[in-house]
Design a protein around this motif. Structure first.
Motif, PDB file in Angstrom:
ATOM      1  N   ARG A  53       0.817  -1.224   0.000  1.00 39.15           N
ATOM      2  CA  ARG A  53       0.000   0.000   0.000  1.00 39.15           C
ATOM      3  C   ARG A  53       0.843   1.263   0.000  1.00 39.15           C
ATOM      4  NH1 ARG A  53      -4.637   0.199   3.913  1.00 39.15           N
ATOM      5  NH2 ARG A  53      -3.022   0.618   5.441  1.00 39.15           N
ATOM      6  N   VAL A  54       2.154   1.114   0.003  1.00 41.87           N
ATOM      7  CA  VAL A  54       3.005   2.298   0.112  1.00 41.87           C
ATOM      8  C   VAL A  54       3.821   2.473  -1.158  1.00 41.87           C
ATOM      9  CG1 VAL A  54       4.922   3.331   1.382  1.00 41.87           C
ATOM     10  CG2 VAL A  54       3.147   2.086   2.607  1.00 41.87           C
ATOM     11  N   THR A 100      13.134  16.883  15.225  1.00 44.13           N
ATOM     12  CA  THR A 100      13.136  15.704  14.348  1.00 44.13           C
ATOM     13  C   THR A 100      14.015  15.956  13.124  1.00 44.13           C
ATOM     14  OG1 THR A 100      11.214  16.584  13.199  1.00 44.13           O
ATOM     15  CG2 THR A 100      10.772  15.117  15.043  1.00 44.13           C
ATOM     16  N   ALA A 101      14.265  14.895  12.373  1.00 45.79           N
ATOM     17  CA  ALA A 101      15.064  15.058  11.152  1.00 45.79           C
ATOM     18  C   ALA A 101      14.141  15.488  10.009  1.00 45.79           C
ATOM     19  CB  ALA A 101      15.770  13.751  10.818  1.00 45.79           C
ATOM     20  N   GLY A 102      13.738  16.749  10.033  1.00 43.17           N
ATOM     21  CA  GLY A 102      12.809  17.283   9.031  1.00 43.17           C
ATOM     22  C   GLY A 102      11.371  17.207   9.513  1.00 43.17           C
ATOM     23  N   GLY A 103      10.524  18.068   8.926  1.00 40.23           N
ATOM     24  CA  GLY A 103       9.094  18.033   9.260  1.00 40.23           C
ATOM     25  C   GLY A 103       8.500  16.662   8.951  1.00 40.23           C
ATOM     26  N   LYS A 104       9.052  16.022   7.916  1.00 39.79           N
ATOM     27  CA  LYS A 104       8.543  14.716   7.496  1.00 39.79           C
ATOM     28  C   LYS A 104       8.648  13.699   8.628  1.00 39.79           C
ATOM     29  CE  LYS A 104       9.315  13.369   3.133  1.00 39.79           C
ATOM     30  NZ  LYS A 104      10.121  12.928   1.977  1.00 39.79           N
ATOM     31  N   GLN A 105       9.767  13.717   9.364  1.00 41.16           N
ATOM     32  CA  GLN A 105       9.903  12.745  10.458  1.00 41.16           C
ATOM     33  C   GLN A 105       8.969  13.082  11.616  1.00 41.16           C
ATOM     34  OE1 GLN A 105      13.554  12.291  12.742  1.00 41.16           O
ATOM     35  NE2 GLN A 105      13.193  10.097  12.933  1.00 41.16           N
ATOM     36  N   ALA A 106       8.714  14.374  11.828  1.00 39.32           N
ATOM     37  CA  ALA A 106       7.760  14.754  12.883  1.00 39.32           C
ATOM     38  C   ALA A 106       6.391  14.163  12.556  1.00 39.32           C
ATOM     39  CB  ALA A 106       7.687  16.273  13.003  1.00 39.32           C
ATOM     40  N   LEU A 107       5.969  14.309  11.297  1.00 38.55           N
ATOM     41  CA  LEU A 107       4.661  13.782  10.886  1.00 38.55           C
ATOM     42  C   LEU A 107       4.639  12.252  10.967  1.00 38.55           C
ATOM     43  CD1 LEU A 107       4.154  16.175   7.862  1.00 38.55           C
ATOM     44  CD2 LEU A 107       2.625  16.045   9.843  1.00 38.55           C
ATOM     45  N   TYR A 108       5.748  11.650  10.614  1.00 35.52           N
ATOM     46  CA  TYR A 108       5.827  10.183  10.660  1.00 35.52           C
ATOM     47  C   TYR A 108       5.742   9.688  12.106  1.00 35.52           C
ATOM     48  CZ  TYR A 108       7.460   5.429  10.198  1.00 35.52           C
ATOM     49  OH  TYR A 108       7.545   4.060  10.275  1.00 35.52           O
ATOM     50  N   ALA A 110       2.725   7.119  16.342  1.00 33.46           N
ATOM     51  CA  ALA A 110       2.369   7.213  17.762  1.00 33.46           C
ATOM     52  C   ALA A 110       0.855   7.270  17.985  1.00 33.46           C
ATOM     53  CB  ALA A 110       3.036   8.446  18.384  1.00 33.46           C
ATOM     54  N   LEU A 111       0.110   7.820  17.019  1.00 31.58           N
ATOM     55  CA  LEU A 111      -1.311   8.059  17.289  1.00 31.58           C
ATOM     56  C   LEU A 111      -2.285   7.169  16.521  1.00 31.58           C
ATOM     57  CD1 LEU A 111      -1.453  11.985  17.409  1.00 31.58           C
ATOM     58  CD2 LEU A 111      -1.110  10.389  19.297  1.00 31.58           C
ATOM     59  N   PHE A 112      -1.845   6.606  15.372  1.00 36.67           N
ATOM     60  CA  PHE A 112      -2.809   5.902  14.529  1.00 36.67           C
ATOM     61  C   PHE A 112      -2.424   4.444  14.323  1.00 36.67           C
ATOM     62  CE2 PHE A 112      -2.546  10.349  12.705  1.00 36.67           C
ATOM     63  CZ  PHE A 112      -3.539  10.843  13.541  1.00 36.67           C
ATOM     64  N   GLN A 145       2.329   7.948   5.101  1.00 38.89           N
ATOM     65  CA  GLN A 145       2.652   7.746   6.517  1.00 38.89           C
ATOM     66  C   GLN A 145       1.467   7.128   7.257  1.00 38.89           C
ATOM     67  OE1 GLN A 145       3.861  11.643   7.759  1.00 38.89           O
ATOM     68  NE2 GLN A 145       5.927  11.404   6.943  1.00 38.89           N
ATOM     69  N   VAL A 146       0.276   7.539   6.869  1.00 39.72           N
ATOM     70  CA  VAL A 146      -0.913   6.940   7.491  1.00 39.72           C
ATOM     71  C   VAL A 146      -0.962   5.457   7.132  1.00 39.72           C
ATOM     72  CG1 VAL A 146      -3.449   6.964   7.499  1.00 39.72           C
ATOM     73  CG2 VAL A 146      -2.187   9.127   7.578  1.00 39.72           C
ATOM     74  N   HIS A 147      -0.656   5.143   5.854  1.00 43.98           N
ATOM     75  CA  HIS A 147      -0.577   3.729   5.457  1.00 43.98           C
ATOM     76  C   HIS A 147       0.467   2.991   6.286  1.00 43.98           C
ATOM     77  CE1 HIS A 147      -2.325   4.470   1.192  1.00 43.98           C
ATOM     78  NE2 HIS A 147      -3.224   3.881   1.937  1.00 43.98           N
ATOM     79  N   LEU A 148       1.642   3.593   6.429  1.00 43.86           N
ATOM     80  CA  LEU A 148       2.716   2.924   7.172  1.00 43.86           C
ATOM     81  C   LEU A 148       2.308   2.661   8.617  1.00 43.86           C
ATOM     82  CD1 LEU A 148       5.820   4.771   5.690  1.00 43.86           C
ATOM     83  CD2 LEU A 148       5.422   2.307   5.625  1.00 43.86           C
ATOM     84  N   ALA A 149       1.456   3.541   9.150  1.00 48.80           N
ATOM     85  CA  ALA A 149       0.975   3.342  10.525  1.00 48.80           C
ATOM     86  C   ALA A 149      -0.112   2.267  10.580  1.00 48.80           C
ATOM     87  CB  ALA A 149       0.449   4.663  11.085  1.00 48.80           C
TER      88      ALA A 149
END
Ligand code: GLU
Length: 390
Positions: free
Chosen positions: A9-10, A96-104, A109-111, A130-134
């Motif tokens: 899915r990614v 974090t290492a970029g905004g991308k890692q913060a979102l990841y 952590a949440l989903f 990232q939602v898929h990865l979660a």
């Protein structure tokens, strides 16, 4: 070869693929104008580079605390307090290492499985992946060119189901440049009531807003939904620091701790040198940010005027970020260039101008044109595009 099921899915980042294609052509000696990459063309400001060199000289080259050096976490908290009146304690900040890692980190952590996470389309592909990865399910709410791609609270609220666990908003947005209005965020907060839904606000382009529109989204979010809100930011766009990889998140302390726990098992922390550089960026002179913003504004207006005077491009004047996102369906035809991806490929290979196809943002029929390039390059790119299109 057997990969993990989640990889079904990614997809690899399509925005990054344009960078690779440009690199490949350049290695062959082709002189490509890159309006594909979403990154500032300006060099990192000198005082930031000097701070990084000093960090190396002073041997700040060892591990730091996972959530970042305390001075930087405090500086990040101060930035949002002073600019937006959004009060966070440094303990709620994770570097974090970029905004991308913060979102990841936040997504993980949440989903999880069974959860739905709403975001807006067209939108930045990494949010969805990232939602898929979660293990959760992304739900896209479409914004329209007719409404300037503005996100309406009503459409988000209509997409809520009992399984909704989160809403991710990017404002100013990549690729549309649209800024969500404070009024709409208030409406969203009204509609959410006390529902147990996280609202994540990706503010990576927060310092790149060109018009006089009220945009205190962090303040509104902190006030209205503080216990369910996460702010995400980055040094990349504001300070021309994409390659340094520095982003951050501000959240309720328990969420920050969870995001930090996720990070502690991957990258540990953002690079020590980068953290010192970012501290200098946030606490040093801000005139460089204003100067870059002024230049982007001029480029936006110029490129918009050129494009708007060509009826084959249907383009909205964006309020922020550094992209134009025209509808190019007039330029497509069944027997030549059928899709915007075909058009982007032809522009790259034949006109040697890189743009990002709308398909990358789940918006076929559009292309994203970055104006984070010099006026000279923009003029040359536009000439090449016009010649190519005839
Ligand atoms: N945010 C940039 C873009 O959309 C960089 C590429 C990426 O990391 O996705 O082009």
């Amino acid at each position: 070869m057997r990969l993990a099921d989640r990889l079904d899915r990614v997809r690899a980042s399509q925005t990054q693929q344009v960078l690779v294609a440009v690199e490949r052509l350049r290695q062959q000696g082709v002189e490509v104008i890159d309006l594909g990459a979403g990154e500032p063309d300006f060099p990192t400001p000198d005082h930031v580079k000097i701070a990084a060199a000093a960090a190396i000289e002073d041997n700040f080259t060892k591990y730091t605390a996972g959530a970042g050096i305390i001075g930087l976490r405090e500086a990040i908290a101060t930035h949002y307090a002073e600019r937006y009146g959004a009060a966070y304690d440094a303990t709620g900040v994770v570097v974090t290492a970029g905004g991308k890692q913060a979102l990841y980190n936040i997504a993980v952590a949440l989903f999880g499985p069974g959860d739905e996470v709403i975001t807006h389309v067209p939108g930045w592909p990494s949010i969805v992946e990232q939602v898929h990865l979660a293990g959760a399910e992304p739900v896209g709410v479409r914004t329209s060119a007719e409404e300037g791609f503005e996100l309406r609270a009503e459409s988000v609220l209509e997409a809520l189901t009992p399984r909704t666990r989160g809403i991710v908003i990017n404002s100013p947005a990549n690729p549309t440049g649209a800024v969500m209005s404070e009024t709409e965020l208030h409406r969203l907060a009204d509609g959410l009531g006390d529902r147990d839904v996280w609202v994540i606000l990706d503010l990576c382009y927060e310092q790149l807003i060109y018009d006089d529109t009220p945009h205190n989204l962090p303040g509104v979010l902190r006030d209205r939904l503080g216990d369910r809100a996460v702010l995400v930011g980055s040094a990349s766009k504001s300070y021309a620091m994409t390659g340094w990889r520095c982003g951050w998140l501000l959240a309720p302390v328990a969420v920050a701790e969870a995001a930090n726990a996720v990070q502690s098992h991957s990258t540990s922390h953002a690079t020590s040198i980068t953290q010192h550089a970012t501290l200098a960026a946030l606490t040093g002179p801000q005139a460089c940010v204003a100067a870059m913003r002024d230049e982007y504004r001029t480029r936006r207006d110029t490129l918009f005027d050129w494009m708007n005077s060509d009826a084959r491009f249907q383009v909205v004047r964006p309020a922020g970020a550094f992209y134009l996102f025209p509808d190019v369906s007039e330029l497509l035809s069944p027997d030549e260039r059928r899709t915007s991806a075909d058009l982007a490929l032809a522009l790259l290979n034949e006109a040697h101008v890189a743009v990002t196809p709308g398909e990358a943002f789940d918006a076929p029929g559009f292309i994203r044109v970055s104006y984070a390039a010099s006026m000279e390059q923009l003029r040359e790119a536009w000439t090449r595009i016009q010649q190519f299109l005839g």
